[in-house]
Design a protein around this motif. Sequence first.
Motif, PDB file in Angstrom:
ATOM      1  N   VAL A  91      69.880  39.082 -37.031  1.00 55.01           N
ATOM      2  CA  VAL A  91      71.305  39.193 -37.219  1.00 55.01           C
ATOM      3  C   VAL A  91      71.863  38.272 -38.370  1.00 55.01           C
ATOM      4  O   VAL A  91      71.164  37.575 -39.112  1.00 55.01           O
ATOM      5  CB  VAL A  91      71.373  38.644 -35.644  1.00 55.01           C
ATOM      6  CG1 VAL A  91      72.054  39.123 -34.559  1.00 55.01           C
ATOM      7  CG2 VAL A  91      71.520  36.994 -35.496  1.00 55.01           C
ATOM      8  N   PHE A 143      66.192  37.971 -34.758  1.00 55.32           N
ATOM      9  CA  PHE A 143      66.701  39.012 -34.023  1.00 55.32           C
ATOM     10  C   PHE A 143      67.802  39.767 -34.786  1.00 55.32           C
ATOM     11  O   PHE A 143      68.747  40.484 -35.029  1.00 55.32           O
ATOM     12  CB  PHE A 143      68.088  38.785 -33.154  1.00 55.32           C
ATOM     13  CG  PHE A 143      67.277  37.344 -32.230  1.00 55.32           C
ATOM     14  CD1 PHE A 143      66.860  38.410 -30.521  1.00 55.32           C
ATOM     15  CD2 PHE A 143      67.165  36.507 -31.989  1.00 55.32           C
ATOM     16  CE1 PHE A 143      66.270  37.958 -29.782  1.00 55.32           C
ATOM     17  CE2 PHE A 143      67.128  35.473 -30.822  1.00 55.32           C
ATOM     18  CZ  PHE A 143      65.808  36.242 -29.861  1.00 55.32           C
ATOM     19  N   LEU A 177      73.236  32.873 -29.153  1.00 57.25           N
ATOM     20  CA  LEU A 177      72.941  34.442 -28.626  1.00 57.25           C
ATOM     21  C   LEU A 177      73.529  35.236 -27.981  1.00 57.25           C
ATOM     22  O   LEU A 177      73.961  36.132 -28.203  1.00 57.25           O
ATOM     23  CB  LEU A 177      71.818  34.239 -27.362  1.00 57.25           C
ATOM     24  CG  LEU A 177      70.228  33.447 -28.600  1.00 57.25           C
ATOM     25  CD1 LEU A 177      69.490  33.409 -28.202  1.00 57.25           C
ATOM     26  CD2 LEU A 177      69.847  34.362 -29.327  1.00 57.25           C
ATOM     27  N   LYS A 178      74.212  34.749 -27.279  1.00 56.30           N
ATOM     28  CA  LYS A 178      75.818  35.534 -26.791  1.00 56.30           C
ATOM     29  C   LYS A 178      76.459  36.016 -27.599  1.00 56.30           C
ATOM     30  O   LYS A 178      77.552  36.673 -28.014  1.00 56.30           O
ATOM     31  CB  LYS A 178      76.426  34.723 -25.113  1.00 56.30           C
ATOM     32  CG  LYS A 178      75.318  34.522 -24.177  1.00 56.30           C
ATOM     33  CD  LYS A 178      76.216  33.687 -23.236  1.00 56.30           C
ATOM     34  CE  LYS A 178      75.006  33.614 -21.935  1.00 56.30           C
ATOM     35  NZ  LYS A 178      75.802  32.650 -20.986  1.00 56.30           N
ATOM     36  N   ARG A 179      77.277  35.303 -27.995  1.00 59.19           N
ATOM     37  CA  ARG A 179      77.818  35.119 -29.579  1.00 59.19           C
ATOM     38  C   ARG A 179      77.730  35.730 -30.386  1.00 59.19           C
ATOM     39  O   ARG A 179      78.159  36.894 -30.489  1.00 59.19           O
ATOM     40  CB  ARG A 179      78.274  34.240 -30.165  1.00 59.19           C
ATOM     41  CG  ARG A 179      79.309  33.158 -29.233  1.00 59.19           C
ATOM     42  CD  ARG A 179      80.023  31.375 -30.298  1.00 59.19           C
ATOM     43  NE  ARG A 179      78.818  30.915 -30.440  1.00 59.19           N
ATOM     44  CZ  ARG A 179      78.689  29.856 -30.026  1.00 59.19           C
ATOM     45  NH1 ARG A 179      78.906  29.974 -28.816  1.00 59.19           N
ATOM     46  NH2 ARG A 179      77.660  28.834 -30.403  1.00 59.19           N
ATOM     47  N   LEU A 180      76.568  36.079 -31.061  1.00 62.22           N
ATOM     48  CA  LEU A 180      75.543  37.037 -31.952  1.00 62.22           C
ATOM     49  C   LEU A 180      75.618  37.845 -31.027  1.00 62.22           C
ATOM     50  O   LEU A 180      75.643  39.244 -31.963  1.00 62.22           O
ATOM     51  CB  LEU A 180      74.287  36.226 -31.925  1.00 62.22           C
ATOM     52  CG  LEU A 180      74.052  35.534 -32.590  1.00 62.22           C
ATOM     53  CD1 LEU A 180      73.149  34.525 -32.682  1.00 62.22           C
ATOM     54  CD2 LEU A 180      75.093  35.281 -34.025  1.00 62.22           C
ATOM     55  N   GLN A 181      75.917  38.564 -29.740  1.00 61.76           N
ATOM     56  CA  GLN A 181      75.223  39.744 -29.653  1.00 61.76           C
ATOM     57  C   GLN A 181      76.584  40.248 -29.106  1.00 61.76           C
ATOM     58  O   GLN A 181      76.780  41.561 -29.369  1.00 61.76           O
ATOM     59  CB  GLN A 181      75.234  39.506 -27.723  1.00 61.76           C
ATOM     60  CG  GLN A 181      74.850  40.595 -26.619  1.00 61.76           C
ATOM     61  CD  GLN A 181      74.492  39.959 -25.264  1.00 61.76           C
ATOM     62  OE1 GLN A 181      74.505  39.218 -24.915  1.00 61.76           O
ATOM     63  NE2 GLN A 181      74.576  41.607 -24.381  1.00 61.76           N
ATOM     64  N   MET A 182      77.681  39.703 -28.545  1.00 56.94           N
ATOM     65  CA  MET A 182      79.573  40.010 -28.945  1.00 56.94           C
ATOM     66  C   MET A 182      79.733  40.437 -30.364  1.00 56.94           C
ATOM     67  O   MET A 182      81.518  40.351 -30.409  1.00 56.94           O
ATOM     68  CB  MET A 182      79.807  39.362 -28.112  1.00 56.94           C
ATOM     69  CG  MET A 182      79.899  39.027 -26.917  1.00 56.94           C
ATOM     70  SD  MET A 182      80.590  38.149 -25.724  1.00 56.94           S
ATOM     71  CE  MET A 182      79.828  37.590 -24.604  1.00 56.94           C
ATOM     72  N   SER A 208      81.048  33.393 -24.055  1.00 55.76           N
ATOM     73  CA  SER A 208      80.378  32.878 -25.768  1.00 55.76           C
ATOM     74  C   SER A 208      80.909  31.225 -26.172  1.00 55.76           C
ATOM     75  O   SER A 208      80.236  30.876 -27.216  1.00 55.76           O
ATOM     76  CB  SER A 208      81.276  33.734 -27.102  1.00 55.76           C
ATOM     77  OG  SER A 208      82.663  33.824 -27.215  1.00 55.76           O
ATOM     78  N   ILE A 217      80.677  45.080 -23.233  1.00 52.52           N
ATOM     79  CA  ILE A 217      80.072  44.086 -23.216  1.00 52.52           C
ATOM     80  C   ILE A 217      79.945  43.004 -21.783  1.00 52.52           C
ATOM     81  O   ILE A 217      80.993  42.924 -20.628  1.00 52.52           O
ATOM     82  CB  ILE A 217      79.591  42.998 -24.396  1.00 52.52           C
ATOM     83  CG1 ILE A 217      79.851  43.610 -25.545  1.00 52.52           C
ATOM     84  CG2 ILE A 217      78.941  41.712 -23.672  1.00 52.52           C
ATOM     85  CD1 ILE A 217      79.461  42.039 -26.387  1.00 52.52           C
TER      86      ILE A 217
END
Length: 635
Positions: free
Chosen positions: A368, A366, A327-332, A268, A229
């Motif tokens: 998630v 999303f 959203l950044k944390r969820l992406q990671m 994050s 990432i």
Amino acid sequence: MLDSKYVEILNHLSSATSSIHATHLADALGKSVRTVKSYVKSINESYPGLIKASPYGYALNRERYKQIAINSVVAMPSTPDERLVYIIRSLIKKEHLNIVTIAYELHVSESTVRADLAQLKKRLDTYSLTMKVEKQTVVIQGLEKNKRRLLTSILYKESNQNFLNIESLQNNFDEYNIFKIRDIVVSTLNEAHYFVNDYALMNLILHIVVSISRIQHNNTYSDSETMDIISTNTEIQIAEKITQRISSYFQIQYSKEEVYELSLLILSSGSNINFNAVNELNIASYIDEGVLNLVDDLIKSINRYYYIDISENQFFFRFALHINNLLKRLQMGRSNKNPITMNIKQSCPLIYDCAVSVAHDISHRFNVQISDDEITYIAFHIGGALETQKSLGNKVSCIFIFPQYYDMNQNLYNHLTETFHDSLVVQNMVTDEFSIENFDVDLIITTQPLQTTPVLPVIVINPFKNERDTAQIYETIHRLKENKRRNTFKETISTMLSSQTFFLNDEPRNQQNVIDFLVSKAVDMGSVGEMFKQEIMDREAMSSTGFGKIAIPHSMRMNAEKTSMLVFISKHPIRWDTTDVNLVIMLTIAKDDRKVFADIFDPLSMMLTESVVIDQLLQATTVASFIEVLGYNFQ
């Protein structure tokens, strides 16, 4: 070595602000009074004078508590969960364990250890780890970063009660200088003008403690484990400085992959945005338009379903920044821990439910999963706005009767309206009591005794302001508010609950059985449609509605045909997610009655955190007796 059951009672006493009676302590711990007294006796035998007894109950001798550093005393694992944690920590530290040795250390049989290992396999699955057993040897296999995630979650859980207390963390992890780690992290973040809140800071510190331990035991990341990432130069530079300073102090070496992993955690967890500088004109330069549109939709949804208007600009800006980081944390694939999640779920149920609804919308959009801890952070943002709105909508109306004498009546009027601006609505100020007949108010405040006896409460005050009158008005306002809320609550419950929706059960049931039964009854009465069951299951999937001995299943959409309450009292405990419940209250809320949910859900949930109230409700055999218990215990 102290048994874990004694540590539990000490932790409870340490968080109390006054003495706790044995009966209340027994309720809180789920034990008998006799058992509590036995525990106290055993503790005092091991640590004389640690717990003081008085007619008011038990209290911790805090000086003694501090002297023996009870937080650092290792408890002997005695339950399956505690043995599991012991095994995990030992496995990650030593990489492999012998089953016979584990059994000897834990004073249990080999068959008990093997049963624990079966549960361990399930726990490992959630962290993408596997367990290999060859003869008597156990090994955990998987990526190093996943092993660290598992260990961090255990350390977090162990320190959860005092997560923000740096001294408590130091007591738990005395092999490392936590204060030094904190100073390094804080000073580096400050140099970069990078902001993280206290919760995120402690998450960072825990991550670093685990990394130090693993590196010291020659367990480092491989090239394939991270760098998938994109981070930014700012976070990478901060991570490089932190790891350089940590490396110098602890004489270890971070790999470039581990530096990068730390940069992702920093990314994050915080931001270099000056919150006070964000406004309507420049917010688009910090946050993508798609996120801003999402936040706008979320706020409208909260207003639509909960009648909560939180569209104020400052809330929007801060909430948008939080959702952006989420959203950044969820992406990671990350999730920030929150030490007061269960407290918020139980003490602020309506706020938490709003947050669950927000999380559900994000999850659906999303695809998630959002953890209970992250939902609690959303609740933090909603809570402030909701409390402000509640205070504005919960005022007492009154009329002043002040005879005119120069400007004395106006001065007194100004003083009272300013002092009680957040709790009192003044309908009018008149000079004699015969002018009040046309006003519908809750309270009369006058500077002279009345000739008649109104049905309304009357407060006679001095023409000159004084503390006694102010205290009397505060007390009366509070009492009137509580009476209003209690009467509204009882009237609402009475219209929702009937003999057709009140069920006593003496057969063993499980969660799905009970949900199916209550939904079918609601469908038969025409209260809900066929989709209601799926809406109930969606809400449970987001965050269980069970806590203590009760569960309150309900839809997040509040679009039922009719508003009703279905009560299910069971003699046998019903396994509800991870807890056992005996009381299930299913709510169906019609679109036009959504405000009803806000009126009853908070007080109902708050009452049901009290074991005494739950026990009284479980004894109820009729609708009338059930409502009577609720009305009596309303708070």
